[in-house]
Design a protein around this motif. Structure first.
Motif, mmCIF file in Angstrom:
data_model
loop_
_atom_site.group_PDB
_atom_site.id
_atom_site.type_symbol
_atom_site.label_atom_id
_atom_site.label_comp_id
_atom_site.label_asym_id
_atom_site.label_seq_id
_atom_site.Cartn_x
_atom_site.Cartn_y
_atom_site.Cartn_z
ATOM 1 N N SER A 153 0.827 -1.205 0.000
ATOM 2 C CA SER A 153 0.000 0.000 0.000
ATOM 3 C C SER A 153 0.860 1.253 0.000
ATOM 4 C CB SER A 153 -0.918 0.005 1.225
ATOM 5 O OG SER A 153 -1.779 -1.112 1.204
ATOM 6 N N ARG A 154 1.982 1.200 0.728
ATOM 7 C CA ARG A 154 2.884 2.352 0.757
ATOM 8 C C ARG A 154 3.490 2.588 -0.630
ATOM 9 N NH1 ARG A 154 4.090 4.075 5.927
ATOM 10 N NH2 ARG A 154 3.406 2.676 7.585
ATOM 11 N N ILE A 155 3.876 1.516 -1.291
ATOM 12 C CA ILE A 155 4.438 1.650 -2.637
ATOM 13 C C ILE A 155 3.401 2.224 -3.590
ATOM 14 C CG2 ILE A 155 5.323 0.353 -4.617
ATOM 15 C CD1 ILE A 155 6.673 -1.537 -2.640
ATOM 16 N N GLU A 156 2.169 1.736 -3.470
ATOM 17 C CA GLU A 156 1.099 2.253 -4.328
ATOM 18 C C GLU A 156 0.832 3.726 -4.044
ATOM 19 O OE1 GLU A 156 -3.620 1.338 -5.367
ATOM 20 O OE2 GLU A 156 -2.500 0.048 -3.981
ATOM 21 N N ALA A 157 0.840 4.102 -2.768
ATOM 22 C CA ALA A 157 0.626 5.502 -2.411
ATOM 23 C C ALA A 157 1.752 6.377 -2.943
ATOM 24 C CB ALA A 157 0.519 5.640 -0.894
ATOM 25 N N ALA A 158 2.986 5.858 -2.890
ATOM 26 C CA ALA A 158 4.118 6.616 -3.411
ATOM 27 C C ALA A 158 3.999 6.792 -4.921
ATOM 28 C CB ALA A 158 5.426 5.907 -3.062
ATOM 29 N N GLN A 159 3.530 5.760 -5.606
ATOM 30 C CA GLN A 159 3.351 5.871 -7.052
ATOM 31 C C GLN A 159 2.284 6.902 -7.391
ATOM 32 O OE1 GLN A 159 2.506 1.770 -7.957
ATOM 33 N NE2 GLN A 159 4.654 1.247 -8.305
ATOM 34 N N ASP A 160 1.215 6.921 -6.602
ATOM 35 C CA ASP A 160 0.166 7.923 -6.826
ATOM 36 C C ASP A 160 0.700 9.330 -6.562
ATOM 37 O OD1 ASP A 160 -1.631 5.967 -7.476
ATOM 38 O OD2 ASP A 160 -2.519 5.832 -5.474
ATOM 39 N N ALA A 161 1.489 9.463 -5.481
ATOM 40 C CA ALA A 161 2.050 10.779 -5.159
ATOM 41 C C ALA A 161 2.963 11.270 -6.270
ATOM 42 C CB ALA A 161 2.812 10.705 -3.838
ATOM 43 N N ARG A 162 3.701 10.348 -6.849
ATOM 44 C CA ARG A 162 4.612 10.731 -7.929
ATOM 45 C C ARG A 162 3.847 11.104 -9.192
ATOM 46 N NH1 ARG A 162 10.107 7.464 -9.378
ATOM 47 N NH2 ARG A 162 10.702 8.591 -11.255
ATOM 48 N N ALA A 163 2.791 10.359 -9.468
ATOM 49 C CA ALA A 163 2.032 10.606 -10.695
ATOM 50 C C ALA A 163 1.201 11.880 -10.602
ATOM 51 C CB ALA A 163 1.130 9.412 -10.988
ATOM 52 N N ASN A 164 0.811 12.264 -9.393
ATOM 53 C CA ASN A 164 -0.114 13.386 -9.238
ATOM 54 C C ASN A 164 0.532 14.608 -8.591
ATOM 55 O OD1 ASN A 164 -2.409 11.869 -10.232
ATOM 56 N ND2 ASN A 164 -2.382 10.764 -8.294
ATOM 57 N N ARG A 165 1.840 14.685 -8.578
ATOM 58 C CA ARG A 165 2.471 15.827 -7.924
ATOM 59 C C ARG A 165 2.312 17.090 -8.772
ATOM 60 N NH1 ARG A 165 6.503 12.961 -10.457
ATOM 61 N NH2 ARG A 165 8.331 14.107 -11.239
ATOM 62 N N ILE A 166 2.527 18.227 -8.130
ATOM 63 C CA ILE A 166 2.260 19.501 -8.794
ATOM 64 C C ILE A 166 3.293 19.794 -9.875
ATOM 65 C CG2 ILE A 166 1.135 20.436 -6.748
ATOM 66 C CD1 ILE A 166 3.677 21.993 -6.147
ATOM 67 N N SER A 167 2.943 20.698 -10.755
ATOM 68 C CA SER A 167 3.809 21.038 -11.882
ATOM 69 C C SER A 167 4.887 22.028 -11.459
ATOM 70 C CB SER A 167 2.976 21.639 -13.015
ATOM 71 O OG SER A 167 2.452 22.894 -12.607
ATOM 72 N N GLN A 168 5.785 22.319 -12.392
ATOM 73 C CA GLN A 168 6.848 23.282 -12.151
ATOM 74 C C GLN A 168 6.267 24.672 -11.869
ATOM 75 O OE1 GLN A 168 10.178 22.750 -12.036
ATOM 76 N NE2 GLN A 168 10.735 24.887 -11.759
ATOM 77 N N ALA A 169 5.288 25.062 -12.666
ATOM 78 C CA ALA A 169 4.704 26.393 -12.495
ATOM 79 C C ALA A 169 4.014 26.527 -11.140
ATOM 80 C CB ALA A 169 3.709 26.678 -13.629
ATOM 81 N N GLU A 170 3.295 25.486 -10.728
ATOM 82 C CA GLU A 170 2.617 25.534 -9.423
ATOM 83 C C GLU A 170 3.628 25.605 -8.286
ATOM 84 O OE1 GLU A 170 -1.468 23.051 -9.806
ATOM 85 O OE2 GLU A 170 0.351 21.921 -10.288
ATOM 86 N N ALA A 171 4.718 24.857 -8.426
ATOM 87 C CA ALA A 171 5.748 24.877 -7.387
ATOM 88 C C ALA A 171 6.392 26.249 -7.291
ATOM 89 C CB ALA A 171 6.801 23.808 -7.678
ATOM 90 N N GLU A 172 6.624 26.870 -8.429
ATOM 91 C CA GLU A 172 7.244 28.193 -8.415
ATOM 92 C C GLU A 172 6.344 29.221 -7.730
ATOM 93 O OE1 GLU A 172 8.190 29.100 -12.445
ATOM 94 O OE2 GLU A 172 9.548 27.390 -12.668
ATOM 95 N N GLU A 173 5.032 29.073 -7.895
ATOM 96 C CA GLU A 173 4.105 30.012 -7.263
ATOM 97 C C GLU A 173 4.154 29.916 -5.749
ATOM 98 O OE1 GLU A 173 0.311 29.150 -8.865
ATOM 99 O OE2 GLU A 173 0.715 30.035 -10.841
ATOM 100 N N ARG A 174 4.542 28.746 -5.234
ATOM 101 C CA ARG A 174 4.570 28.533 -3.785
ATOM 102 C C ARG A 174 5.902 28.950 -3.157
ATOM 103 N NH1 ARG A 174 1.579 22.634 -3.049
ATOM 104 N NH2 ARG A 174 -0.231 23.082 -4.379
ATOM 105 N N VAL A 175 6.883 29.250 -3.969
ATOM 106 C CA VAL A 175 8.182 29.645 -3.437
ATOM 107 C C VAL A 175 8.132 31.116 -3.066
ATOM 108 C CG1 VAL A 175 10.640 29.892 -3.942
ATOM 109 C CG2 VAL A 175 9.387 27.914 -4.796
ATOM 110 N N PRO A 176 8.426 31.473 -1.824
ATOM 111 C CA PRO A 176 8.388 32.889 -1.433
ATOM 112 C C PRO A 176 9.452 33.685 -2.167
ATOM 113 C CG PRO A 176 9.382 31.567 0.307
ATOM 114 C CD PRO A 176 8.835 30.599 -0.700
ATOM 115 N N ALA A 177 9.140 34.909 -2.441
ATOM 116 C CA ALA A 177 10.100 35.774 -3.129
ATOM 117 C C ALA A 177 11.295 36.027 -2.223
ATOM 118 C CB ALA A 177 9.439 37.099 -3.503
ATOM 119 N N GLY A 178 12.486 35.941 -2.802
ATOM 120 C CA GLY A 178 13.697 36.146 -2.023
ATOM 121 C C GLY A 178 14.651 37.081 -2.734
ATOM 122 N N ALA A 179 15.697 37.418 -2.022
ATOM 123 C CA ALA A 179 16.706 38.303 -2.605
ATOM 124 C C ALA A 179 17.560 37.535 -3.599
ATOM 125 C CB ALA A 179 17.578 38.889 -1.499
#
Length: 414
Positions: free
Chosen positions: A127-153
């Motif tokens: 079940s853990r392996i299956e959950a990991a496969q689902d997490a990998r298949a459904n993870r957020i995109s590059q653009a979504e990840a960039e939106e979550r990164v706080p602005a820095g110097a």
């Protein structure tokens, strides 16, 4: 839900016992003064018996009677005033019991909600392996990840001259989109400034210009800039770049490091540990990606359940994986009965399966296990091992081809 119910019931039971002890300690069946009176009367009787036996003299007996009588009068006065256990504040006892109940039950739930994992189920390995496969298949995109990164110097404060040169470089690249040297310079300098989004977009232009001539290093640079832009997250787009790099160079160290990071981020610390352990063994010592592995692999070993792992000193290497059945083992099997030989084969297959699950191994060993299970007719387990091997060697085209070929020979593919 069941674990919450059990924890709550246990905490409530302990709190109830404590509250009961508090209440009983406050309210007794007999007043303390009444008990004292009974003891003092017994003492007077004991004085008379001692006097009759000659143990004490008349003077001592009289002195003791006077002292005991004084105590009897004091105890009787307390009893008449109602200064007994029942007169002690019952409200205070009830308050203490209620506070104990709230602290034990409510406190237990609060502490677990803060440092525990509420709602996280106990899952079997499959079940853990299956959950990991689902997490990998459904993870957020590059653009979504960039939106979550706080602005820095920026990484460093550029001088006015550098800013002016960068503006000129950006304008020149925009005017000459096919200029490879300009795109390379732009990608590297945007990364220096900490503008990682602009950097990987410039690197994408490098890949487009080079086309089929793009190297593994070019794709690793592209993936590296995307990971930095996403705050350390390996997105599906970065994964695609890593695949392209490993297709060109299966032993590329930085790409293999990021593969391990991806495996860790998608719930497979076991695969991440094996990837990084092999990378640590291959070196070269002192390379940036090896330093990154050294900084994280002990934590990954803990998460993967590899409690016996010890980080080797710089320049050293972990012990090589154990070998499979030897030629002597195979020769000895020829002299056994069919039943004994089959049992020995099953034992060897199980040992190999356990070792690969716990320690990992090369693609030949995984292919050997798939083939052995196919010969034994255990198609279901062979398919499970094949799927696991595909997740282990997805970043190695040669290794993936070997395990897929073993699956084909075992009849697992059409």
């Amino acid at each position: 839900m069941a674990i919450w119910l059990i924890i709550s019931l246990l905490a409530f039971a302990v709190a109830a016992l404590l509250a009961l002890a508090i209440l009983r300690g406050r309210v007794g069946d007999e007043a303390p003064a009444a008990y004292d009176l009974r003891v003092y009367r017994d003492q007077l009787k004991e004085v008379e018996r001692d006097l009759a036996r000659g143990v004490i003299g008349p003077d001592d007996a009289e002195r003791i009677r006077a002292e005991v009588s004084r105590r009897i009068l004091a105890a009787d006065a307390l009893l008449q005033k109602g200064a007994d256990a029942a007169s002690q504040p019952r409200t205070l006892a009830l308050t203490g019991a209620a506070v104990s109940l709230a602290v034990l039950v409510g406190g237990s739930v609060w502490v677990y909600s803060r440092i525990g994992a509420p709602g996280y189920p106990d899952m079997a390995l499959a079940s853990r392996i299956e959950a990991a496969q689902d997490a990998r298949a459904n993870r957020i995109s590059q653009a979504e990840a960039e939106e979550r990164v706080p602005a820095g110097a920026t990484v460093q404060a550029p001088s006015p001259d550098f800013i002016r040169l960068m503006d000129q470089l950006r304008a020149a690249v925009a005017e000459r989109p096919g200029d490879l040297q300009g795109a390379l310079l732009l990608a590297r300098n945007e990364a220096v400034l900490g503008n990682f989004v602009a950097a990987y977009k410039a690197q994408a232009r490098v890949l487009s210009i080079k086309g089929d001539q793009a190297t593994a290093a070019d794709y690793v640079d592209y993936a590296d800039m995307m990971v930095l832009a996403a705050g350390g997250y390996v997105s599906p787009e970065a994964e695609a770049a890593l695949r392209a790099a490993l297709t060109r160079d299966p032993q590329n160290g930085p790409a293999r490091y990021y593969v391990g990071l991806l495996q860790a981020q998608t719930g497979r610390p076991d695969n991440a540990f094996r990837t990084w352990e092999a990378l640590l063994r291959d070196g070269p010592e002192g390379a940036p990606h090896i330093r990154a592995v050294r900084a994280q692999i002990e934590d990954m070993a803990f998460r993967a359940g590899q409690n016996n792992f010890t980080l080797p000193p710089e320049g050293g290497a972990p012990a090589a994986p154990l070998a499979g059945p030897s030629a002597d083992d195979i020769a000895a099997a020829q002299n056994m009965s069919g039943e004994d030989r089959m049992q020995m084969i099953r034992t060897m297959v199980q040992n190999l399966s356990d070792r690969l699950a716990l320690q990992g191994g090369n693609s030949s060993e995984w292919a050997r296990l798939i083939g052995a299970l196919g010969v034994l007719g255990d198609e279901r387990q062979a398919r499970v091992i094949w799927e696991e091997a595909q997740s282990v060697f997805w970043d190695s085209p040669e290794g993936l081809a070997e395990v897929n070929d073993a699956a084909r020979r075992a009849g697992l593919t059409e």
